[in-house]
Enzyme design. Structure first.
Site, PDB file in Angstrom:
ATOM      1  N   HIS A   1       0.841  -1.208   0.000  1.00 19.50           N
ATOM      2  CA  HIS A   1       0.000   0.000   0.000  1.00 19.50           C
ATOM      3  C   HIS A   1       0.873   1.254   0.000  1.00 19.50           C
ATOM      4  O   HIS A   1       0.664   2.178  -0.800  1.00 19.50           O
ATOM      5  CB  HIS A   1      -0.901  -0.015   1.240  1.00 19.50           C
ATOM      6  CG  HIS A   1      -1.761   1.206   1.395  1.00 19.50           C
ATOM      7  ND1 HIS A   1      -3.094   1.226   1.089  1.00 19.50           N
ATOM      8  CD2 HIS A   1      -1.468   2.465   1.826  1.00 19.50           C
ATOM      9  CE1 HIS A   1      -3.585   2.437   1.307  1.00 19.50           C
ATOM     10  NE2 HIS A   1      -2.613   3.197   1.766  1.00 19.50           N
ATOM     11  N   GLU A   2       1.864   1.282   0.886  1.00 17.45           N
ATOM     12  CA  GLU A   2       2.715   2.462   0.982  1.00 17.45           C
ATOM     13  C   GLU A   2       3.689   2.561  -0.196  1.00 17.45           C
ATOM     14  O   GLU A   2       4.053   3.661  -0.617  1.00 17.45           O
ATOM     15  CB  GLU A   2       3.486   2.457   2.309  1.00 17.45           C
ATOM     16  CG  GLU A   2       2.602   2.463   3.556  1.00 17.45           C
ATOM     17  CD  GLU A   2       1.629   3.630   3.586  1.00 17.45           C
ATOM     18  OE1 GLU A   2       1.938   4.702   3.023  1.00 17.45           O
ATOM     19  OE2 GLU A   2       0.547   3.466   4.173  1.00 17.45           O
TER      20      GLU A   2
ATOM     21  N   HIS B   1       2.162   4.531  -2.919  1.00 18.60           N
ATOM     22  CA  HIS B   1       2.340   5.965  -2.655  1.00 18.60           C
ATOM     23  C   HIS B   1       3.741   6.409  -3.077  1.00 18.60           C
ATOM     24  O   HIS B   1       3.915   7.399  -3.786  1.00 18.60           O
ATOM     25  CB  HIS B   1       2.215   6.250  -1.153  1.00 18.60           C
ATOM     26  CG  HIS B   1       0.823   6.287  -0.620  1.00 18.60           C
ATOM     27  ND1 HIS B   1      -0.173   7.045  -1.180  1.00 18.60           N
ATOM     28  CD2 HIS B   1       0.269   5.682   0.459  1.00 18.60           C
ATOM     29  CE1 HIS B   1      -1.285   6.890  -0.481  1.00 18.60           C
ATOM     30  NE2 HIS B   1      -1.041   6.066   0.517  1.00 18.60           N
TER      31      HIS B   1
ATOM     32  N   ASP C   1      -4.665   7.724  -1.424  1.00 15.55           N
ATOM     33  CA  ASP C   1      -5.607   6.836  -0.744  1.00 15.55           C
ATOM     34  C   ASP C   1      -7.011   6.954  -1.325  1.00 15.55           C
ATOM     35  O   ASP C   1      -7.441   8.037  -1.741  1.00 15.55           O
ATOM     36  CB  ASP C   1      -5.649   7.163   0.754  1.00 15.55           C
ATOM     37  CG  ASP C   1      -4.360   6.781   1.455  1.00 15.55           C
ATOM     38  OD1 ASP C   1      -3.884   5.659   1.217  1.00 15.55           O
ATOM     39  OD2 ASP C   1      -3.836   7.595   2.236  1.00 15.55           O
TER      40      ASP C   1
END
Length: 931
Positions: free
Chosen positions: A155-156, A159, A166
């Site tokens: 998930h990170e 980014h 998000d």
């Protein structure tokens, strides 16, 4: 118009290139050079290293499947602090350092705040800075609240690497959907769950149904979405990767464009997979057939810092340049370099000379020995490779390997042979920091600093700009704890023409004060120097170095907190005076306030704009409300001044995140530019922002299991005062140099449109709608636009995709303000043509004096109805707080129920008739018995 659209496309491409401190590279679908660094503040724990390995290994598999067999983690370096014990398996780092960290394992921002987040402040598609994980997250202690660490890392990573955002929104957790239901902000709506208010007192917690706020017509502020533990939905990783079934990113076909998610706002409603698919990583790879190998790990422990100064003493350095170099080098040796560092020195012209073997700085004795080795005369040619080769020799005499050692190379001249040692430098394992003095400094050496992870800095010949001293001051250790680093408080210079006085003040705040150092330089004659502490007590007897035209005060112990006053009286006309003030953290347990400055990219081609960033922190806590000014100096010494803003508008991605930003387009010439940032925080105006950081994996308040909510421990409350006041402070910071090319020498038409409005807000007021936003400028965020075009629609998709066809609002009386001002406008909406409209959607475009039009703003909305979920609604939803997938969006729930019941009845009738017929046949075949 076509030309302009092509230009905008080019702008987007350039903005996505970015200045990148990461050493990660993609090689045959595998990411190499990833650095996971353990902060020195983390207690020694070998289990943590094993858990990091487990996290990356699990993440690699998850990433590979999530990206359709395209990416995986190939090799990872784990950087271990020197506060941990030495072990045989720990190797010395090469180019790896905390400066280039991709994942930082560090204590939480505030106690009990274990949220994982990514420091990300560039536009959609731009790389982030680093990922922050706490040790407890890596150790798996928060898995129920955030999910497994491997999934968190993916998930990170999205980014960090691809610049997606998000698919939830803390500020807009619910929205009114076109289905006339209140929905949790998410992608995908196929993720099911319940909406409840979670209240805890002591050890007792209850779940209440959510009520509708009559003002917003949405659920009350404390309402939260609780997902079902068991789901079938496979998307979306950027909403809630902790759900076991979620293994994919939202794509164009299943992306929820209605939701007010951060991804929709920042990426013009494109799905995360669309953004990822547009990345250079994606374009340069093809899906793999075979499964990838497991990641390979290297354990690297920080060692003593090794620095060799390689100083140009060629003929072009004679006169003021040589003196300025000596001033800056003495400042570096006296103040900037940390105790415990090993330092050597080499001079070069057409050949090179060893002036000092490596010596470890323990006291002022070693510092003075090095000061006496600086060059006193300049002559000869320029051989950069000779200087570097000799520096390698100096280092190898003490260390057999030169991995991780640093070479500080200063030169002012071109050297056509410099490229000949590029391969040797790259393979050496050393880090090259390049300080370019003047407009002719060799450009080939930039590549040396780039490939080795070093810093490229630039100083012009304008002494009053203090660039050379600033450059040396920026070369503090990338691996030292922040409490040990020298922090620049002030850097200022003046050319005195109409007056002989240079007066001013310097603020020493309570987070600094140790080893405070005031440096004064001049060009002609020593000035009369006066310095007083906050009590008015004068400091006496500065150390004067007349040969180098400098004097300094070293304040013993910890300098007094408050305003220090200086007065410098020149003894000659047209004198140039400078003052530089540095200090260290007053207390190792209290992080000092720091400023980091950078551009969004290191190289640029006109007319592409650039973005200036300055981040102000105390530890990991953002500082708000500061006055921040950027000074951008060209090759020839011309300086542009820009005020930076943290207002979430124009170039600034997030409001109140401690990152102050601004577009820069005022290029004056081709060549190098330097960046300096000055920040000032006034008492009662600068504050610490204690809110949760943006760009983080969502906190899951609990799970729905068999129809019942199993709550997680409530996330630690943020104090009422989410912003705590600071005392006054000042800081200066230097960013890496950047190079601009292809600047036209001919007059050009207006090339820059107004910046996009990204903070449009709409609130209903009776039959009127109030709008607020931050004004853009004629050229991005500078100047004033000519007019605003405001349009409304009952369809968010029509407004976004067919803006020119939507109903236009009369803005005759709306006169634009200067850029970065607050705009307000109230209007009465006209009739919306869509029959089934549930909202009024509003968007703005800006037009400048050259008829260039901005990109469409974010879309604001106002509900036209009270959504289902309200007990007073005429057509209430029987279960308004439960969200379950609708197997057929075209059929209502009631119709579906009737259809099922009808089918059951029909089947029952058919079965009954069939049984009856069979019974009759059976009876007719039996023999009859007479009575």
């Amino acid at each position: 118009m076509v030309l302009f659209r092509s230009f905008v496309f080019l702008l987007v491409l350039y903005l996505l290139q970015g200045s990148d401190t990461s050493l990660v590279r993609l090689n045959n679908n595998g990411y190499e050079g990833i650095i996971i660094a353990i902060n020195p503040g983390v207690p020694e724990n070998e289990i943590l290293i094993e858990k990091i390995k487990d996290m990356v290994t699990a993440a690699s598999t998850y990433l590979f499947e999530a990206t359709e067999r395209r990416f995986f983690f190939k090799n990872v370096s784990i950087l271990i602090p020197d506060t941990w014990k030495e072990k045989p398996q720990y190797k010395r780092p090469k180019h790896e350092s905390y400066t280039h960290t991709d994942v930082l394992v560090a204590p939480p921002t505030l106690p009990d705040r274990d949220e994982p987040y990514t420091k990300q402040f560039k536009p959609c598609g731009g790389k982030g800075e680093y990922i922050h994980f706490t040790p407890d997250l890596v150790l798996g202690k928060n898995q129920n609240e955030y999910g497994p660490a491997g999934r968190l890392l993916v998930h990170e990573w999205a980014h960090l690497r691809w610049g997606v955002f998000d698919e939830y929104n803390d500020n807009k957790t619910f929205y009114s959907a076109s289905s006339k239901r209140i929905e949790a902000t998410r992608c995908s709506t196929g993720i099911t769950g319940m909406n409840r208010v979670y209240k805890c007192q002591g050890n007792s917690c209850i779940f209440d149904k959510c009520k509708i706020d009559p003002k917003t017509k949405l659920y009350e502020k404390n309402c939260q979405f609780f997902p079902d533990k068991v789901q079938t939905e496979e998307i979306s990783i950027m909403f809630m990767q902790a759900i076991t079934s979620v293994v994919k990113f939202c794509n164009e076909g299943n992306h929820n464009r209605e939701a007010p998610s951060v991804q929709n706002k920042m990426c013009e409603s494109r799905s995360t997979w669309e953004v990822i698919s547009n990345s250079e990583d994606f374009k340069n790879t093809m899906p793999m057939v075979e499964s990838p190998p497991s990641p390979v790990f290297s354990l690297l422990r920080i060692r003593d810092r090794i620095v060799c100064l390689v100083l140009d003493k060629s003929g072009s350095m004679s006169g003021e340049r040589l003196n300025r170099m000596n001033q800056a080098a003495k400042y570096f040796l006296l103040q900037a370099i940390e105790n415990g560092t090993w330092v050597g020195m080499v001079h070069f012209d057409s050949v090179a000379y060893i002036k000092n073997e490596l010596i470890q700085i323990i006291s002022t004795n070693e510092r003075n020995m090095l000061l006496n080795s600086l060059p006193t005369a300049a002559s000869g040619g320029t051989s950069i490779c000779a200087g570097i080769d000799l520096a390698f020799q100096v280092i190898r005499k003490t260390y057999s390997q030169i991995d991780g050692s640093e070479i500080v190379l200063l030169t002012d001249g071109e050297d056509s042979s410099a490229k000949n040692c590029l391969v040797k430098v790259k393979e050496s394992g050393a880090i090259i920091h390049f300080i370019a003095l003047g407009p002719s400094a060799d450009k080939a050496v930039i590549e040396m600093s780039n490939v080795t992870g070093g810093i490229h800095l630039f100083a012009s010949d304008e002494a009053q700009n203090n660039g050379l001293i600033d450059a040396f001051g920026a070369l503090t250790s990338g691996n030292a704890d922040i409490s040990q680093k020298s922090i620049q408080i002030e850097s200022k210079g003046l050319t005195l023409k109409d007056t002989l006085w240079m007066n001013g003040t310097v603020i020493i705040d309570s987070t600094v004060g140790k080893d405070t150092f005031f440096l004064i330089t001049w060009v002609k004659q020593q000035p009369i120097i006066s310095l007083s502490d906050p009590n008015g007590t004068p400091m006496k007897n500065p150390t004067v170095d007349a040969a180098s035209k400098m004097a300094y005060f070293s304040i013993p112990g910890t300098a007094k907190v408050g305003v220090w006053t200086y007065s410098l009286q020149a003894k000659a006309n047209s004198e140039i005076l400078t003052i530089t003030v540095n200090s260290r953290a007053a207390n190792s347990s209290v992080p000092p306030i720091t400023v980091n400055a950078k551009m969004n990219k290191d190289t640029n081609s006109f007319p592409s704009p650039m973005i200036v960033y300055a981040e102000i922190l105390q530890g990991y806590i953002p500082i708000l409300g500061a006055n921040v000014t950027a000074f951008i100096e060209s090759n020839s010494g011309k300086t542009e001044v820009l005020e930076l803003f943290d207002n979430g508008a124009g170039a600034d991605t997030f409001k109140n995140d401690g990152v102050y930003s601004r577009y820069f387009t005022a290029y004056s010439e081709n060549g190098r530019y330097s960046l300096k940032v000055r920040a000032h925080g006034g008492a009662n105006t600068a504050t610490r922002n204690l809110r949760h950081p943006p760009n983080r994996a969502i906190y899951i308040p609990g799970w729905v299991v068999n129809g019942e909510i199993e709550g997680n421990p409530p996330r630690p409350e943020i104090n009422k005062d989410t912003q705590t006041n600071l005392e006054s402070f000042t800081r200066t910071a230097i960013g890496s140099a950047f190079v601009v090319s292809n600047i036209s020498t001919f007059p050009l038409p207006d090339l820059y449109p107004p910046s996009q409005i990204t903070d449009l807000e709409a609130t209903p007021d009776g039959d009127m709608i109030n709008l607020t936003w931050t004004a853009p400028g004629d050229n991005f965020d500078v100047g004033k636009v000519k007019q605003y075009i405001i349009r409304i629609s009952g369809s968010i998709l029509d407004l976004r995709d067919k803006f020119d066809d939507a109903l236009q609002v009369n803005t005759t009386n709306l006169l634009p303000n200067e850029a970065n001002s607050k705009e307000t406008f109230t209007f009465k909406p006209g009739n919306i043509s869509e029959e089934n409209a549930t909202h009024i959607f509003i968007a703005i475009q800006s037009v400048d004096n050259s008829s260039l039009t901005s990109k469409l703003s974010n879309i604001a909305q106002v509900a036209l109805f009270i959504p289902q979920g309200n007990p007073d609604e005429m057509h209430p939803n029987p279960n308004p707080d439960e969200i379950h997938p609708n197997p057929n969006p075209g059929i209502s729930i009631s119709s579906l129920v009737l259809l099922v019941v009808g089918c059951v009845v029909l089947v029952s009738i058919i079965l009954s008739v069939t049984i009856c017929i069979l019974n009759k046949k059976k009876n007719s075949s039996r023999p009859r018995t007479a009575f």
